[in-house]
Scaffold this active site. Structure first.
Site, PDB file in Angstrom:
ATOM      1  N   ASP A 172       3.055  38.159 -35.610  1.00 52.49           N
ATOM      2  CA  ASP A 172       1.893  37.854 -34.768  1.00 52.49           C
ATOM      3  C   ASP A 172       2.136  38.191 -33.299  1.00 52.49           C
ATOM      4  OD1 ASP A 172      -0.753  36.806 -34.365  1.00 52.49           O
ATOM      5  OD2 ASP A 172       0.242  35.184 -33.282  1.00 52.49           O
ATOM      6  N   ASP A 173       3.367  38.002 -32.831  1.00 55.24           N
ATOM      7  CA  ASP A 173       3.646  38.283 -31.407  1.00 55.24           C
ATOM      8  C   ASP A 173       3.421  39.757 -31.109  1.00 55.24           C
ATOM      9  OD1 ASP A 173       4.668  35.593 -30.979  1.00 55.24           O
ATOM     10  OD2 ASP A 173       6.288  36.265 -32.293  1.00 55.24           O
ATOM     11  N   GLU A 219       7.257  34.767 -36.552  1.00 54.02           N
ATOM     12  CA  GLU A 219       6.758  34.124 -35.335  1.00 54.02           C
ATOM     13  C   GLU A 219       7.914  33.799 -34.392  1.00 54.02           C
ATOM     14  OE1 GLU A 219       3.436  33.592 -35.066  1.00 54.02           O
ATOM     15  OE2 GLU A 219       3.785  32.852 -33.046  1.00 54.02           O
ATOM     16  N   ASP A 220       7.799  34.248 -33.156  1.00 52.70           N
ATOM     17  CA  ASP A 220       8.745  33.873 -32.104  1.00 52.70           C
ATOM     18  C   ASP A 220      10.208  34.166 -32.444  1.00 52.70           C
ATOM     19  OD1 ASP A 220       6.560  33.238 -30.661  1.00 52.70           O
ATOM     20  OD2 ASP A 220       6.937  31.095 -30.492  1.00 52.70           O
ATOM     21  N   TYR A 249      -1.735  23.576 -30.253  1.00 52.40           N
ATOM     22  CA  TYR A 249      -0.978  24.806 -30.032  1.00 52.40           C
ATOM     23  C   TYR A 249      -0.696  24.977 -28.529  1.00 52.40           C
ATOM     24  CZ  TYR A 249       1.327  28.986 -31.217  1.00 52.40           C
ATOM     25  OH  TYR A 249       2.326  29.913 -31.347  1.00 52.40           O
ATOM     26  N   ASN A 268       2.028  33.672 -20.693  1.00 54.05           N
ATOM     27  CA  ASN A 268       1.855  32.230 -20.917  1.00 54.05           C
ATOM     28  C   ASN A 268       3.113  31.484 -20.495  1.00 54.05           C
ATOM     29  OD1 ASN A 268      -0.677  32.393 -22.314  1.00 54.05           O
ATOM     30  ND2 ASN A 268       0.434  33.242 -24.049  1.00 54.05           N
ATOM     31  N   ARG A 297      12.894  32.724 -29.583  1.00 57.83           N
ATOM     32  CA  ARG A 297      12.083  33.019 -28.384  1.00 57.83           C
ATOM     33  C   ARG A 297      10.756  32.285 -28.528  1.00 57.83           C
ATOM     34  NH1 ARG A 297       7.790  36.808 -27.591  1.00 57.83           N
ATOM     35  NH2 ARG A 297       7.149  34.863 -28.506  1.00 57.83           N
ATOM     36  N   LYS A 318       0.748  26.825 -35.745  1.00 57.51           N
ATOM     37  CA  LYS A 318       0.032  28.048 -36.145  1.00 57.51           C
ATOM     38  C   LYS A 318      -0.704  27.820 -37.461  1.00 57.51           C
ATOM     39  CE  LYS A 318       0.481  31.483 -33.313  1.00 57.51           C
ATOM     40  NZ  LYS A 318       0.930  32.789 -32.877  1.00 57.51           N
TER      41      LYS A 318
HETATM   42  P1  NAD Z   1       9.365  39.754 -24.462  1.00 53.27           P
HETATM   43  O1  NAD Z   1      10.501  38.952 -23.977  1.00 53.27           O
HETATM   44  O2  NAD Z   1       9.463  40.459 -25.759  1.00 53.27           O
HETATM   45  O3  NAD Z   1       9.004  40.859 -23.344  1.00 53.27           O
HETATM   46  C1  NAD Z   1       8.954  40.653 -21.952  1.00 53.27           C
HETATM   47  C2  NAD Z   1       9.033  41.993 -21.264  1.00 53.27           C
HETATM   48  O4  NAD Z   1       8.817  41.824 -19.874  1.00 53.27           O
HETATM   49  C3  NAD Z   1      10.378  42.691 -21.410  1.00 53.27           C
HETATM   50  O5  NAD Z   1      10.167  44.059 -21.674  1.00 53.27           O
HETATM   51  C4  NAD Z   1      11.001  42.556 -20.039  1.00 53.27           C
HETATM   52  O6  NAD Z   1      11.858  43.640 -19.727  1.00 53.27           O
HETATM   53  C5  NAD Z   1       9.775  42.587 -19.157  1.00 53.27           C
HETATM   54  N1  NAD Z   1      10.002  42.011 -17.840  1.00 53.27           N
HETATM   55  C6  NAD Z   1      10.737  40.941 -17.507  1.00 53.27           C
HETATM   56  N2  NAD Z   1      10.706  40.790 -16.164  1.00 53.27           N
HETATM   57  C7  NAD Z   1       9.940  41.766 -15.666  1.00 53.27           C
HETATM   58  C8  NAD Z   1       9.545  42.130 -14.372  1.00 53.27           C
HETATM   59  N3  NAD Z   1       9.938  41.441 -13.302  1.00 53.27           N
HETATM   60  N4  NAD Z   1       8.759  43.204 -14.213  1.00 53.27           N
HETATM   61  C9  NAD Z   1       8.369  43.904 -15.286  1.00 53.27           C
HETATM   62  N5  NAD Z   1       8.701  43.598 -16.546  1.00 53.27           N
HETATM   63  C10 NAD Z   1       9.490  42.545 -16.722  1.00 53.27           C
HETATM   64  O7  NAD Z   1       8.131  38.792 -24.464  1.00 53.27           O
HETATM   65  P2  NAD Z   1       6.699  39.059 -25.149  1.00 53.27           P
HETATM   66  O8  NAD Z   1       6.642  38.477 -26.495  1.00 53.27           O
HETATM   67  O9  NAD Z   1       6.351  40.483 -24.995  1.00 53.27           O
HETATM   68  O10 NAD Z   1       5.772  38.148 -24.235  1.00 53.27           O
HETATM   69  C11 NAD Z   1       5.586  38.474 -22.861  1.00 53.27           C
HETATM   70  C12 NAD Z   1       4.548  37.529 -22.278  1.00 53.27           C
HETATM   71  O11 NAD Z   1       3.312  37.752 -22.937  1.00 53.27           O
HETATM   72  C13 NAD Z   1       4.895  36.044 -22.481  1.00 53.27           C
HETATM   73  O12 NAD Z   1       4.647  35.339 -21.293  1.00 53.27           O
HETATM   74  C14 NAD Z   1       3.946  35.598 -23.551  1.00 53.27           C
HETATM   75  O13 NAD Z   1       3.556  34.264 -23.374  1.00 53.27           O
HETATM   76  C15 NAD Z   1       2.757  36.518 -23.341  1.00 53.27           C
HETATM   77  N6  NAD Z   1       1.986  36.688 -24.576  1.00 53.27           N
HETATM   78  C16 NAD Z   1       0.640  36.506 -24.512  1.00 53.27           C
HETATM   79  C17 NAD Z   1      -0.129  36.626 -25.651  1.00 53.27           C
HETATM   80  C18 NAD Z   1      -1.618  36.454 -25.550  1.00 53.27           C
HETATM   81  O14 NAD Z   1      -2.129  36.386 -24.492  1.00 53.27           O
HETATM   82  N7  NAD Z   1      -2.342  36.413 -26.637  1.00 53.27           N
HETATM   83  C19 NAD Z   1       0.472  36.907 -26.876  1.00 53.27           C
HETATM   84  C20 NAD Z   1       1.855  37.115 -26.915  1.00 53.27           C
HETATM   85  C21 NAD Z   1       2.607  37.013 -25.752  1.00 53.27           C
END
Ligand code: NAD
Length: 546
Positions: A268-269, A245-246, A103, A408, A156, A174
């Protein structure tokens, strides 16, 4: 019974080469002399009989000989498509080392190269060209008793953007975790990619690309495609959980809201991430001795992860006695434009519940100074955004600042573990999305936590499968988070670890499954009768590759 304890006894009438070519039945050189006689295998295998331990040792040695992570991924996926028993036996015993290959982060690399590493037969591609005939496509899947479907439309993929049909690596990965972490039988797992095109110009121009070379279908036609998929999938596999997912931001929230009260679906996201982060927050509170409902939480990033976490934390605060409005008031968001406040005209629907009355501030440091949060959670995909002044401000306002940098892969993390500890004089309670190694400062070693979704979704899925819950509720994710926190020992907490060791994940998932199933029974959502002892029943149903 969910699990096929001994598939060879399953009267499948497969023998000889056909048996060796069936990954769910193939045991390769572990077939005993008697089995080789019974199943017409003599001569088709080298004479030596190996135990599964010996086979797994060989696999591990081969794995270590591969030069790159992508080669390791290809090697493990090849093994998975030949011999489930050996693949899962080895994976389960080497999970901390192999999970980052099967993964994230390696699976992301594999998706980028998927046109090169693709092997047929590992999941279903549902193309929009087959619209109107999805029932025939799903009928082609050879297993009838599917219990978990992970589906993506590839828009995504992790933090990598639109990878179209190449996103198939994600559902496959997954589901490998569903089996290794929670014992869902691999024959009952179905990875699906819905191909509605891609906006990735590199893929659109690539003659090797395996998906539809066209721009994404959107709007009513897209909705009709998803609708047909969900309807047909539930009809063909009525006991299956469907995990989204994604999907892209504009579809993920919408589809979840549309289907969650109708079908057995979750995202899951949004919800899995929320569960694992809530668990991290609750563990951190075991260290600080505070209550969740007293916290002020500031998020950087208001997307699927951030808003999903905000919603679940708010509902957990409600269970501590706050009203929903009071709970939401304790969660604040900074997005790419600045602080999310009432009166901003550019806010997407999913952010509006958290748009509170406050003066607008444009940057994170000003938001930290103005709100004095106790917890700072990064889910922005933007690296280096938790700067030294921001971490120092968190440490000024809090004896034990809680700082989660969830983005990530590692290169996108809002700050590193070392920065969080160094800039807070070792007081931060830190977790990240991708793993960081322990950090030693002034001879003290700190163990950063990893908010890995695989602590949550496999156990939730197992609990749903066991109970046959008709819908998947927020209270199940809250229960899953609380069950996860219970698995964190005092020793873990003393060493700064807010999650249990990954090596204990099967026991963790079984406990989560029990908590989730109990909610299904309590809330009247379960379709399956409640066994006398859920604990024993869950153990008896978990796939064990022997
Ligand atoms: P997403 O695209 O849905 O959301 C990203 C958000 O960040 C948006 O609201 C965007 O406007 C904001 N953003 C972008 N640039 C920014 C900046 N400069 N300042 C402030 N905000 C900003 O993506 P997501 O699914 O919410 O994932 C976001 C991150 O979280 C990814 O890197 C993903 O890998 C990580 N993530 C981690 C876990 C975990 O740790 N278990 C799980 C899911 C997602």
């Amino acid at each position: 019974m969910i699990i096929d304890k001994d598939p060879i006894q399953d009267k499948l009438h497969v023998d000889g080469l056909d048996l060796l070519r069936k990954p769910s039945l193939n045991r390769s050189m572990a077939f005993t002399a008697q089995e080789r006689r019974d199943y017409k295998l003599r001569g088709l295998l080298p004479p030596r009989v190996r135990t599964i331990e010996e086979q797994a040792k060989n696999v591990l040695a081969n794995f270590h000989h591969k030069n790159t992570n992508l080669e390791k991924y290809v090697y493990l996926m090849d093994l998975q498509s030949r011999n489930h028993t050996l693949f899962y036996y080895t994976l389960m015993r080497n999970l901390p080392e192999m999970m980052p290959i099967v993964y994230t982060p390696t699976v992301g690399l594999a998706c980028q190269e998927y046109s090169e590493v693709y092997v047929s037969g590992r999941g279903l591609f549902i193309s929009e060209d087959d619209c109107g005939e999805f029932d025939q496509v799903l009928a082609n899947w050879p297993e009838d008793d599917v219990r978990v479907i992970v589906v993506t439309d590839g828009e995504r993929i992790l933090g990598l953007g639109d990878l179209g049909a190449n996103g198939m690596g994600i559902p496959i990965g997954k589901l490998a975790l569903y089996t290794s972490c929670a014992g869902i039988n691999p024959r009952q797992c179905l990875p699906i990619t819905i191909d509605v095109g891609t906006e990735n110009s590199h893929l659109l121009e690539d003659p090797k690309y395996i998906g539809l070379s066209k721009h994404r279908t959107r709007g009513e036609k897209y909705d009709a495609i998803i609708d047909e998929f969900i309807t047909v999938a539930q009809r063909r596999f009525p006991k299956a959980v469907i995990q989204f997912e994604d999907f892209g931001n504009q579809n993920a929230f919408r589809l979840l809201e549309k289907y969650r009260h109708q079908y057995r679906v979750f995202n899951d996201d949004i919800q899995g991430t929320a569960g694992v982060t809530l668990a991290g927050a609750l563990s951190a509170l075991r260290i600080t001795g505070q209550r969740l409902s007293e916290q002020t939480i500031l998020f950087l990033g208001a997307g699927e992860a951030g808003i999903g976490i905000g919603n679940l934390i708010a509902s957990a605060m409600v269970s501590e006695g706050l009203s929903l409005e009071q709970a939401r008031q304790r969660c604040w968001f900074v997005d790419s434009k600045g602080l999310v406040v009432a009166g901003r005209s550019d806010l997407a629907e999913h952010k509006r519940a958290f748009a509170h009355k406050h003066e607008f501030v444009a940057d994170l440091l000003s938001a930290v100074e103005a709100l004095r949060p106790t917890m700072l959670i990064g889910a922005s995909g933007m690296p280096n955004t938790f700067t030294q002044p921001i971490v120092e401000a968190m440490a000024r306002f809090n004896q034990r600042p809680v700082i989660f940098a969830l983005s990530n892969p590692t290169s996108k993390s809002e700050c590193t573990a070392e920065e969080a500890y160094r800039w807070s004089d070792g007081r931060a309670i830190f977790a990240s999305g991708s793993p960081f190694p322990p950090v030693t400062l002034d001879e003290v070693t700190y163990n950063p936590g990893q908010a890995n979704n695989s602590y949550i979704f496999p156990g939730v899925g197992l609990g749903i499968v066991i109970s046959g819950a008709r819908h998947i509720t927020d209270s199940m994710f809250t229960a899953a988070a609380r069950a996860l926190v219970e698995q964190v020992s005092e020793d873990d907490l003393k060493s700064g670890q807010i999650y249990p060791p990954l090596a204990t994940i099967r026991a963790v998932s079984a406990n989560i499954a029990e908590a989730v199933a109990n909610i299904a029974y309590d809330e009247g959502l379960a379709e399956n009768p409640k066994p006398q002892s859920l604990t024993t029943y869950i153990q008896s149903q978990m796939y064990d590759p022997q």
